[in-house]
Design an enzyme around this catalytic site. Structure first.
Site, short mmCIF file in Angstrom:
data_model
loop_
_atom_site.label_atom_id
_atom_site.label_comp_id
_atom_site.label_asym_id
_atom_site.label_seq_id
_atom_site.Cartn_x
_atom_site.Cartn_y
_atom_site.Cartn_z
N TYR A 50 0.91 -1.32 -0.20
CA TYR A 50 0.02 0.04 -0.02
C TYR A 50 0.64 1.40 0.07
O TYR A 50 2.07 1.27 0.26
CB TYR A 50 -0.98 0.04 1.40
CG TYR A 50 -0.29 0.27 2.41
CD1 TYR A 50 0.75 -0.61 2.95
CD2 TYR A 50 -0.25 1.45 3.17
CE1 TYR A 50 1.33 -0.27 4.27
CE2 TYR A 50 0.31 1.76 4.24
CZ TYR A 50 1.15 1.03 5.16
OH TYR A 50 1.75 1.17 6.10
N LYS A 82 6.52 -2.16 1.79
CA LYS A 82 5.45 -1.43 2.60
C LYS A 82 4.23 -2.32 2.39
O LYS A 82 3.26 -2.10 1.82
CB LYS A 82 5.12 0.07 1.83
CG LYS A 82 4.34 0.83 2.63
CD LYS A 82 4.30 2.45 2.51
CE LYS A 82 3.48 3.18 2.95
NZ LYS A 82 3.56 3.25 4.59
N GLU A 110 13.30 2.61 13.44
CA GLU A 110 12.49 3.65 12.89
C GLU A 110 11.36 3.72 13.76
O GLU A 110 11.40 3.21 14.68
CB GLU A 110 12.06 3.45 11.42
CG GLU A 110 11.31 2.06 11.29
CD GLU A 110 10.87 1.69 9.95
OE1 GLU A 110 10.65 2.67 8.92
OE2 GLU A 110 10.48 0.51 9.67
N LEU A 128 11.85 1.25 6.39
CA LEU A 128 11.10 1.41 5.22
C LEU A 128 11.82 2.55 4.72
O LEU A 128 12.08 3.70 5.61
CB LEU A 128 9.52 1.81 5.16
CG LEU A 128 8.92 2.40 3.83
CD1 LEU A 128 8.77 1.16 3.26
CD2 LEU A 128 7.77 3.32 4.07
O1 PSZ Z 1 -0.88 8.91 8.43
C1 PSZ Z 1 0.04 8.13 8.95
O2 PSZ Z 1 0.07 7.86 10.00
C2 PSZ Z 1 1.04 7.75 8.05
S1 PSZ Z 1 0.93 7.80 6.32
C3 PSZ Z 1 2.48 7.12 6.19
C4 PSZ Z 1 3.11 6.80 7.34
C5 PSZ Z 1 2.16 6.95 8.51
N1 PSZ Z 1 3.96 5.90 7.53
C6 PSZ Z 1 4.80 5.50 6.50
C7 PSZ Z 1 6.11 4.81 7.17
C8 PSZ Z 1 6.06 3.73 7.51
O3 PSZ Z 1 5.00 2.84 7.66
C9 PSZ Z 1 7.37 3.09 8.22
C10 PSZ Z 1 7.28 1.66 8.98
N2 PSZ Z 1 8.43 3.81 8.31
C11 PSZ Z 1 8.55 5.31 7.75
C12 PSZ Z 1 7.24 5.72 7.06
C13 PSZ Z 1 7.33 7.08 6.59
O4 PSZ Z 1 7.30 6.87 5.24
P1 PSZ Z 1 6.85 8.02 4.23
O5 PSZ Z 1 7.66 9.16 4.35
O6 PSZ Z 1 6.92 7.80 2.91
O7 PSZ Z 1 5.43 8.14 4.55
#
Ligand code: PSZ
Length: 285
Positions: free
Chosen positions: A31, A145, A177, A201
């Site tokens: 996703y 992801k 992370e 990620l």
């Molecule tokens: O709305 C939310 O809470 C969101 S929207 C995207 C995320 C959370 N997280 C993405 C994510 C992740 O699931 C993990 C395990 N590590 C890093 C990230 C950050 O990724 P980006 O910057 O691409 O959203």
């Protein structure tokens, strides 16, 4: 609100997902969450690239082109009148009687997507937030992801129960992370973050922020740090599509730096906001 389900735009009360969908049984899918600012997608090309990379890594074929999926996202924004918010899009390995191995014969992947209205978290971006350390018990392909999110769900809940906004995950004391964010520390003017490996990620926001560091001549070390080192950082922040650049003022009840948003963090937030204004026209970083 219109939803996109398996090739069609439908209303919520009319949409239909198979109970045999492998996303439902196995979390067998991938996703993306893509931010919308002023009715335009932000860093859309990067997100769709990552979606196709994630699909490739789990040997799944997406029956659309990146351009077609981008059009789906744009239509959701337009039809639902989204100004600020995000698009959620997932692709599962399709619907087939429950068996762990891939369906034979293969079935088409199922794409679903919807839009959400949401404001930027401006208040927390100014005040900063508290986070809690949780052991990283996730699998060893965190670079994908994937829809399998139990490790993140349990970590996030543990953080919430402690009154924190996010969990800072560690493997044997080394910070990887967040449950849904990338973690950054600042010490003596240098920005530290975990390198891109199978244990994290590679966040799109992480990429944007590292690009901004380069433009602003802020030195970066993509190097894992320990939880003890995290406590002793001058500044701390995390990044994600919806959290943007979020200052952390407390880790495990310990104050970080002077307990306020750090100056370098604020500088990166300003640069990030300028980047949004410049780049929400169509796609790339
Ligand atoms: O709305 C939310 O809470 C969101 S929207 C995207 C995320 C959370 N997280 C993405 C994510 C992740 O699931 C993990 C395990 N590590 C890093 C990230 C950050 O990724 P980006 O910057 O691409 O959203």
């Amino acid at each position: 609100m219109l939803y996109f389900v398996d090739g069609k735009f439908t209303k919520q009360d009319e949409l239909c997902i198979s109970i045999d969908d492998r996303g439902y049984y196995f979390g067998d899918g991938v996703y993306e969450v893509i931010k919308v600012y002023g009715g335009e997608l932000f860093t859309a090309e990067e997100h769709f690239n990552r979606l196709f990379q994630s699909a490739l890594k789990i040997k799944m074929t997406i029956p659309y082109s990146e351009q077609q999926l981008m059009d789906v996202a744009r239509q959701l924004i337009d039809q639902n009148g989204i100004e600020d918010g995000h698009i959620y899009m997932q692709v599962t390995r399709g619907a087939a009687p429950r068996q762990h191995h891939f369906p034979t014969p293969a079935v088409p992947a199922v794409v679903t997507a919807y839009s959400v209205n949401g404001e930027r978290p401006l208040s927390n971006m100014e005040k900063g937030v508290a986070i809690k350390s949780v052991a990283d018990i996730r699998w060893l392909r965190c670079d994908i992801k994937s829809l399998n999110l139990l490790g993140s769900v349990l970590a996030k809940e543990e953080a919430r129960e402690a009154g924190c906004t996010e969990a800072i995950l560690h493997r044997d004391g080394l910070v990887t992370e967040g449950a849904s964010t990338n973690m950054f520390g600042v010490k003596n003017g240098v920005v530290y973050t975990h390198p891109v490996t199978n244990l994290i990620l590679e966040g799109i926001t992480r990429q944007v922020v590292l690009g901004l560091c380069q433009e602003l001549n802020i030195p970066v070390q993509e190097q894992a740090f320990t939880l003890a080192e995290a406590y002793a950082m001058d500044e701390f922040f995390y990044t994600s599509t919806t959290a943007e650049v979020m200052p952390v003022t407390e880790i495990d009840g310990r104050q970080v730096g002077d307990g306020k948003r750090g100056s370098l963090t604020e500088k990166l937030q300003q640069a990030f906001t300028e980047r949004i204004a410049k780049k929400t026209v169509k796609n790339t970083i």
